[in-house]
Scaffold this motif. Structure first.
Motif, short mmCIF file in Angstrom:
data_model
loop_
_atom_site.label_atom_id
_atom_site.label_comp_id
_atom_site.label_asym_id
_atom_site.label_seq_id
_atom_site.Cartn_x
_atom_site.Cartn_y
_atom_site.Cartn_z
N ILE A 92 41.04 72.50 -76.75
CA ILE A 92 39.59 72.70 -76.80
C ILE A 92 38.96 71.69 -77.77
CG2 ILE A 92 37.77 74.29 -77.54
CD1 ILE A 92 39.51 76.58 -76.44
N SER A 93 39.59 71.51 -78.92
CA SER A 93 39.06 70.54 -79.90
C SER A 93 39.06 69.13 -79.32
CB SER A 93 39.90 70.58 -81.18
OG SER A 93 39.80 71.85 -81.80
N SER A 94 40.13 68.81 -78.59
CA SER A 94 40.19 67.48 -77.95
C SER A 94 39.07 67.31 -76.94
CB SER A 94 41.55 67.30 -77.26
OG SER A 94 42.60 67.31 -78.19
N PHE A 95 38.76 68.39 -76.22
CA PHE A 95 37.66 68.31 -75.26
C PHE A 95 36.35 68.04 -75.98
CE2 PHE A 95 34.25 69.89 -72.65
CZ PHE A 95 34.59 69.45 -71.38
N GLU A 102 41.17 65.41 -69.34
CA GLU A 102 41.66 64.18 -68.73
C GLU A 102 40.72 63.68 -67.64
OE1 GLU A 102 45.61 64.80 -67.31
OE2 GLU A 102 46.53 64.76 -69.30
N LEU A 103 40.22 64.61 -66.83
CA LEU A 103 39.33 64.22 -65.74
C LEU A 103 38.06 63.57 -66.27
CD1 LEU A 103 38.76 64.33 -62.66
CD2 LEU A 103 37.68 66.55 -63.05
N LEU A 104 37.45 64.19 -67.28
CA LEU A 104 36.22 63.64 -67.83
C LEU A 104 36.48 62.36 -68.63
CD1 LEU A 104 35.21 66.43 -66.91
CD2 LEU A 104 33.73 66.46 -68.93
N GLU A 105 37.62 62.33 -69.30
CA GLU A 105 37.97 61.14 -70.08
C GLU A 105 38.19 59.94 -69.17
OE1 GLU A 105 40.51 60.77 -74.09
OE2 GLU A 105 41.72 61.27 -72.33
#
Length: 769
Positions: A13-16, A78-81
């Motif tokens: 969550i933090s990574s997001f 990953e998808l948004l990144e």
């Protein structure tokens, strides 16, 4: 509770949340979904942190939900990144909404499991508190565009076209509201399809193919709507419109695939980092832009004839994606020359030369979009009718079905994705690179739109479920392997064994037959100078293979310059004088192709090519005569060559070929119209009995033939009272009156000028005798 699972989920969550630093690099579409997902995760995070501190007991179901939620959050990150402006928006929405739904459902299930936990929940996580969190998550809505997309894609796959309302909703939500955006989407989907094929993901592959079909349909409908909104009083010929902007081109240029685009739009396309041809989806081997003076001249002439104002050059473009600073390709030089406005055009029946004047043919043949004006020649100097060329003059179909097609007339020297070269049908083995998708021929030189699919782009050929130019696109060979093969064949050209040389030239001939990649690689491997030397071979087959290979290599404009610089003109003349019937035909066709470049017109004329071309015109095979006429037309655009053509005796043969039985009336009259602009040409036309047949063409010929015949008669009459009297004696006035009322704009102009001149002669203003 399993602390490691909780910590892993919190870490994800933090990574997001850290993706916020990329906001300025993401599209509005991505931001829209990011914000919705962020809302859910901000509700989940404090609950999870409280659970860790309270050391809540867990069971297998709770651990399963934690693991599933952690995985979904990570996949969303990953998808948004990985999102970027050139990604497939259709595919992105389908993926992101599926993952969004999973996160939402698993969050709600997690809260239900926590509420039913027997003990250990802190006070702030009471059942009522968790229910409030759950209700907030339930009410975080999103567009649910994936549901519409899924239904439309499924229905279309089953044969039901999407409604205009559904198409509009999809276009608005995904911002697919321009031709460029739809083309970018198609490119992105094709890349995904290629990846799915390589990974053998058959399920994904089927879905992506259905997405491609929908995007293709949307693009078709967009083009139809665009055409219906034409602001001009006359219909714009489709081939004069840029396949990207769908607007009339002002600065047409050719890309590596041989297709023609408006410079500003294709430059922007390339600067976005897109390295495929928008029309054919063929990978571009370089990003040079070559000015297409032929199309530019044709457009200018059409605009003048139809009182259409040529728009200002493109200054602002609709594409808004970021520019790729590292793409700064150079532009290859192309020679352009101003010339007499009286030089002629070739006819509409497929035997055409270009519009009005020397200038109209300067870069003739540089665009695959301009292939096929003459003799249904769709690039590659083939003698086989392509699907696109079948739209006009079926009377030529039988003639074109045999062996190899000549370069008769205009726009043929540059390839398109539809290269099928001048090859014998019985050649023993296929080339190792497969043929590319047929390109669309230019409209008739009359600039009338033929009944055919509206083609700023031919959707069925450009997309379908196979966008790549090769019919076996999924097995397209690696160019590195091709280079290795070509280098070996080029080495064999120097072999002392005639059998090895014969085989090598034959293989190169077949490779050069099929597509632009092959032609560029063959040239880059040093084949041109060796093939030039082999034009002097005493082995008939080697000579035929060598000249045909050079002919097909000359489709590429850079190769035209290289072939001429390699000293090929004199050896080509040698073949023209001494070769077999096929070799002579292909030599004449190669000289025509090379003469697209203005400097080459001069060099060919100065090198003594005109006399053997005229000999071929008079004594060659039917195909040879047409190739010779085409080459002589192009050479006659350069003023100094006109006298050479007349002195070589061409007028006698041209007059003979105006017999309809020869099938070359329009070709012959086009060349005569050019030759009539010099005194020796006019004298020869009169001496060889050209006036009666010119009058006959004005009365009975094709639209373009009538136009060029009227132009020639105008030159003859205004120069000589004797010729003027002969024209009147032949009964020219009635057909000229009819032509002045119903001919092409240029034909009307010439006919009216002639009739005005006749009236002035009756009042005593006699011309020279």
């Amino acid at each position: 509770m399993e602390i490691s699972l909780l910590k892993a989920l919190l870490k994800n969550i933090s990574s997001f949340f850290n993706l916020q630093c990329h906001e300025n690099k993401t599209s509005e579409l991505v931001q829209k979904y990011y914000q919705k997902i962020e809302e859910i995760l901000k509700l989940i995070k404090p609950v999870l942190e409280s659970v860790i501190l309270a050391e809540v007991a867990s069971d297998e179901s709770l651990q399963k939900e934690l693991a599933g939620l952690s995985q979904s959050v990570d996949e969303l990150r990953e998808l948004l990144e990985d999102s970027h402006p050139l990604m497939s928006k259709v595919y992105f929405v389908m993926q992101v909404e599926s993952l969004f739904a999973k996160v939402q459902a698993r969050s709600l299930e997690l809260f239900e499991l926590l509420k039913s936990s027997p003990k250990g929940l802190p006070d702030e996580l009471s059942s009522s508190s968790l229910e409030r969190y759950a209700q907030k998550i339930k009410h975080i809505g999103y567009e649910r565009a994936a549901a519409i997309l899924s239904k439309v894609i499924r229905d279309y796959a089953e044969g039901s076209e999407p409604s205009a309302d559904d198409r509009s909703k999809i276009a608005d939500f995904l911002n697919l509201k321009s031709n460029q955006e739809l083309l970018i989407e198609a490119v992105a989907l094709e890349k995904l399809k290629e990846n799915a094929e390589q990974a053998e993901k058959m399920g994904d592959l089927e879905c992506i193919e259905e997405m491609i079909a929908l995007v293709t349909h949307m693009n078709d409908k967009f083009i139809e709507a665009k055409q219906s909104q034409n602001p001009h009083p006359v219909s714009i010929p489709p081939d004069f419109c840029c396949p990207l902007s769908l607007e009339l081109m002002t600065d047409p240029v050719i890309v590596a695939s041989g297709q023609t685009y408006e410079r500003g739009y294709i430059r922007k396309w390339l600067d976005l980092g897109l390295t495929v041809c928008p029309k054919t989806m063929q990978t571009l081997v370089h990003t040079n832009l070559i000015p297409n003076y032929t199309v530019k001249a044709l457009i200018a002439s059409w605009c003048e004839s139809n009182n259409v104002k040529l728009p200002d050059p493109v200054k602002t473009l609709t594409l808004t994606q970021p520019r790729s600073p590292d793409l700064t390709p150079a532009t290859s030089p192309v020679h352009h020359v101003q010339s007499s406005s009286e030089d002629s055009r070739l006819p509409e029946n497929g035997n055409t030369l270009p519009e009005s004047g020397d200038h109209s043919l300067e870069s003739f043949g540089q665009s695959s979009d301009v292939c096929g004006i003459n003799e249904k020649l769709t690039v590659g100097h083939q003698r086989t009718v392509s699907t696109s060329s079948m739209h006009s003059d079926t009377s030529l179909s039988q003639e074109l079905s045999h062996e190899a097609n000549s370069l008769s007339a205009t726009h043929v020297a540059t390839p398109s994705s539809s290269d099928v070269s001048r090859e014998v049908a019985s050649d023993p083995k296929p080339a190792s690179i497969s043929t590319t998708t047929p390109a669309t021929p230019l409209i008739s030189p009359r600039f009338e739109t033929r009944p055919r699919n509206p083609l700023w782009r031919r959707p069925s050929e450009r997309y379908g479920l196979k966008i790549v130019s090769s019919p076996t696109a999924e097995t397209r060979p690696d160019l590195t392997g091709l280079e290795t093969e070509v280098k070996k064949l080029v080495e064999d050209l120097s072999s002392i064994s005639i059998d090895v040389v014969r085989n090598s030239t034959g293989e190169l001939r077949l490779l050069a037959k099929h597509n632009m990649d092959n032609r560029i690689i063959i040239a880059n491997c040093g084949a041109i100078s060796l093939l030039t030397g082999l034009l002097l071979s005493t082995d008939e087959k080697v000579q035929e293979n060598a000249v045909t290979t050079l002919l097909n290599l000359s489709i590429n404009d850079n190769n035209k310059l290289t072939i001429a610089s390699a000293g090929a003109i004199e050896p080509l003349i040698h073949v023209l004088e001494t070769g077999s019937s096929e070799a002579k035909e292909n030599s004449a066709a190669t000289l025509f192709s090379l003469s697209v470049i203005q400097d080459n017109k001069i060099r060919i004329g100065n090198s003594g090519a005109i006399k053997p071309l005229v000999d071929l015109l008079g004594n060659g095979s039917p195909r040879g005569k047409k190739d010779a006429a085409t080459a002589l037309f192009n050479l006659s655009i350069y003023h100094e060559n006109k006298a050479r053509i007349v002195q070589a005796g061409a007028v006698k043969y041209l007059v003979e070929l105006m017999d309809p039985a020869a099938g070359m009336v329009d070709k012959a009259v086009a060349v005569l119209s050019n030759l009539a602009t010099i005194p020796d040409g006019r004298a020869a036309i009169g001496q060889e009995g050209g006036i009666p047949v010119l009058v006959e063409v004005v009365e009975l010929g094709s639209a373009r033939g009538k136009e060029n015949a009227a132009a020639a008669l105008l030159q003859l009459c205004t120069d000589s009272s004797r010729f003027c009297k002969q024209v009147l004696q032949e009964g020219a006035v009635p057909p000229l009156v009819a032509l002045a009322q119903s001919g092409t704009p240029r034909a009307k102009e010439k006919a009216q000028s002639l009739l005005t001149y006749f009236r002035s002669q009756r009042h005593g203003n006699n011309g020279r005798g």
